[in-house]
Design an enzyme around this catalytic site. Sequence first.
Site, short mmCIF file in Angstrom:
data_model
loop_
_atom_site.label_atom_id
_atom_site.label_comp_id
_atom_site.label_asym_id
_atom_site.label_seq_id
_atom_site.Cartn_x
_atom_site.Cartn_y
_atom_site.Cartn_z
N GLU A 171 -1.37 -4.85 14.46
CA GLU A 171 -2.20 -4.42 13.34
C GLU A 171 -3.64 -4.87 13.53
O GLU A 171 -4.57 -4.07 13.45
CB GLU A 171 -1.62 -5.03 12.05
N SER B 60 0.83 -1.21 0.00
CA SER B 60 0.00 0.00 0.00
C SER B 60 0.86 1.26 0.00
O SER B 60 1.74 1.41 0.85
CB SER B 60 -0.89 0.05 1.24
C1 LIG Z 1 -6.42 -2.98 0.66
C2 LIG Z 1 -5.26 -3.92 0.79
C3 LIG Z 1 -4.04 -3.45 1.26
C4 LIG Z 1 -2.95 -4.32 1.37
N1 LIG Z 1 -1.75 -3.79 1.76
C5 LIG Z 1 -0.66 -4.59 1.85
C6 LIG Z 1 0.62 -4.05 2.20
O1 LIG Z 1 0.75 -2.84 2.43
N2 LIG Z 1 1.68 -4.87 2.25
C7 LIG Z 1 1.57 -6.22 1.99
O2 LIG Z 1 2.57 -6.91 2.09
N3 LIG Z 1 0.38 -6.77 1.62
C8 LIG Z 1 -0.74 -5.98 1.54
N4 LIG Z 1 -1.96 -6.51 1.15
C9 LIG Z 1 -2.03 -7.93 0.76
C10 LIG Z 1 -2.80 -8.82 1.72
O3 LIG Z 1 -2.07 -9.06 2.90
C11 LIG Z 1 -3.16 -10.10 0.97
O4 LIG Z 1 -4.02 -9.74 -0.09
C12 LIG Z 1 -3.84 -11.11 1.86
O5 LIG Z 1 -2.95 -11.61 2.82
C13 LIG Z 1 -4.42 -12.29 1.03
O6 LIG Z 1 -3.44 -12.83 0.21
P1 LIG Z 1 -3.70 -13.03 -1.37
O7 LIG Z 1 -4.25 -11.75 -1.92
O8 LIG Z 1 -2.45 -13.57 -1.97
O9 LIG Z 1 -4.87 -14.08 -1.46
P2 LIG Z 1 -4.74 -15.67 -1.37
O10 LIG Z 1 -3.78 -16.02 -0.29
O11 LIG Z 1 -4.48 -16.18 -2.74
O12 LIG Z 1 -6.19 -16.09 -0.91
C14 LIG Z 1 -7.31 -16.10 -1.79
C15 LIG Z 1 -8.53 -16.53 -1.00
O13 LIG Z 1 -8.34 -17.87 -0.48
C16 LIG Z 1 -8.53 -17.89 0.92
N5 LIG Z 1 -7.59 -18.83 1.54
C17 LIG Z 1 -6.27 -18.93 1.28
N6 LIG Z 1 -5.71 -19.86 2.07
C18 LIG Z 1 -6.69 -20.36 2.85
C19 LIG Z 1 -6.73 -21.35 3.89
N7 LIG Z 1 -5.63 -21.99 4.28
N8 LIG Z 1 -7.93 -21.59 4.50
C20 LIG Z 1 -9.06 -20.92 4.13
N9 LIG Z 1 -9.08 -19.99 3.14
C21 LIG Z 1 -7.90 -19.70 2.52
C22 LIG Z 1 -8.25 -16.48 1.38
O14 LIG Z 1 -8.91 -16.18 2.60
C23 LIG Z 1 -8.80 -15.66 0.22
O15 LIG Z 1 -10.20 -15.50 0.38
C24 LIG Z 1 -3.08 -5.69 1.03
C25 LIG Z 1 -4.32 -6.16 0.57
C26 LIG Z 1 -5.39 -5.29 0.44
C27 LIG Z 1 -6.70 -5.84 -0.07
#
Ligand SMILES: Cc1cc2nc3c(=O)[nH]c(=O)nc-3n(C[C@H](O)[C@H](O)[C@H](O)COP(=O)(O)OP(=O)(O)OC[C@H]3O[C@@H](n4cnc5c(N)ncnc54)[C@H](O)[C@@H]3O)c2cc1C
Length: 386
Positions: free
Chosen positions: A243, A160
Site C-alpha cells: 500500500e 472506505s
Molecule cells: C481517507 C481515509 C481512509 C481510510 N480508510 C481506511 C480503511 O479503508 N480501512 C481501515 O481499516 N482504516 C481506514 N482509515 C483509518 C486510518 O488507517 C486511521 O485513521 C489511521 O491509522 C490513524 O488512526 P486514528 O484515526 O485512530 O488516529 P490516532 O491513532 O488516534 O492518531 C491521532 C494522531 O496522533 C498521532 N499519533 C498516534 N500515535 C502516535 C505515536 N506513537 N507517535 C507519534 N504520533 C502518534 C497520529 O499520527 C495522529 O496524528 C482511513 C483513514 C482515512 C483518513
Amino acid sequence: MDLAYTPRQQAFRQEVREWLAAHVPAERLVTLERQDGFDQHVAWERELASGNWGMVTWPSEYGGRGLDLIEWLIFEEEYWAAGAPLRANQNGIFLLGPTLMEFGMPDQKARFLTSMASGEEIWAQAWSEPQAGSDLAAVRATARREGDEYVLSGHKIWSSRAVFADWAFGLFRTDPGSERHKGLSLIFFPLDAPGVRVQAIPQIDGETGFAEIFLEDVRVPAFNRLGEEGQGWHICMATAGFERGLMLRSPARFQMAAKRLVELYKKHEAECDPTIRAAVLQAYMDAEAYALSIYSTASRLIAGGKIGAEASTNKIFWSEMDIAMHKTALSILGARAELVRSAPAAGEDARWLEGYFFSLAGPIYAGSNEIQKNIIAERMLGLPRG
Ligand SMILES: Cc1cc2nc3c(=O)[nH]c(=O)nc-3n(C[C@H](O)[C@H](O)[C@H](O)COP(=O)(O)OP(=O)(O)OC[C@H]3O[C@@H](n4cnc5c(N)ncnc54)[C@H](O)[C@@H]3O)c2cc1C
C-alpha cells in the site's frame, strides 16, 4: 542500467492506449463515495475486465495477463493519461490482491482473485477500530474458532466504501489470551452476512463512503483465513508495504497532476507571484523523481526483492507531494480556487479544491505520517524507540 522500454513494452503501451481510447467513458463519472457514483465505477470495473485489464500482473487463470510490474506501471501511465475513472476495487486489487498472491492457497486465489479481477466482488479494508488506528496492534475484534468456522465479533471503523462493497478483509484476535501483535489473524467476511451491520459515516463534504462495521457472532468458514492462524500481523504488514511502497499511489497519478499544474500555470502566468513558478517546477520534478524511485522498487521486486521499511519514506513523500501540488494550484487560482463544482463559473478548476481536500487525508490513511516517521527512525535509522 537501461532506461529504454523494450519493443514488447512499447507494443503493450500501444495496446493499452488504443483500448482505453475506445472505452474510457466520455463523461466524468459521479464520485465513487456515493451509491450512484459507486455503481458507475463498478460498471467500469466490469468493462475493464471485459478487456482483461482488471489487474494485469495476475496470472491469466485469475483474470490477469501474467505481466510484470514494469508493465503495470506502463498500464497505469496510460490509464491516468486517458483520464480513466478511479478504481472502485482499489482495496481489493492494490492491497488484498498482492497479499493473496503471496500468502493465499491456490483454491483461495482461484476463489477470491478471479471475482476481484472481474469486478464481481468489491472489497473493503476492515482493520481500524475506535481504539486501534495508529496503534493497530490494539485490535480487539475477535474470531473464535468453532469447528470449521470462525465466529467474528467486534467493531471496525473508517472502512472506505464498505457501505457499497461486497466483502471486507479484517484483522481479528484469534487467540483470546494474546496481546499486541501476537494472536491476530486476517479473515475475510461478506458484508451482507447475518450479524454484520454496516453504518455509513457522513463526511464533511456530505458523501457517505466511510463506514463503521459492527460484527455480532458472524459465522465464516475457516477457508476465509489468509495464512496461518496467528500470522495476521505479519500478513498485514506485507499488505501495508504494498500500500505505502508501491501500489496504492502509482506515479502516473502525480505525473498527470503535475502536467495539469504546469498547464494551469501557463494559463495564469501573468497574474502569478514569481515564487509560484518555483513551486510548479518543484512539483514537476518531485513527480518525476517519484516515478523513477517506483521504477527502481518495481525492478527490485521483479529481481526477487521485498518491500521493507523504506515503504514509509515513500508514503510520506507521495502524501506531502500531493498536498504541495494542490496548494500551488490553489495559489495560482487565487479567489477562483474557492469555487465549488456546483458554482456555475467553476468548470474544471473545481477539481483542484476537491483534490486539495482529499490530499489532506493523505498523511492520515495508510498509516499516519507520524507513525511512518517512527518506523523510519527505529527500523531504518536504528534510533531508540520513542
Ligand atoms: C481517507 C481515509 C481512509 C481510510 N480508510 C481506511 C480503511 O479503508 N480501512 C481501515 O481499516 N482504516 C481506514 N482509515 C483509518 C486510518 O488507517 C486511521 O485513521 C489511521 O491509522 C490513524 O488512526 P486514528 O484515526 O485512530 O488516529 P490516532 O491513532 O488516534 O492518531 C491521532 C494522531 O496522533 C498521532 N499519533 C498516534 N500515535 C502516535 C505515536 N506513537 N507517535 C507519534 N504520533 C502518534 C497520529 O499520527 C495522529 O496524528 C482511513 C483513514 C482515512 C483518513
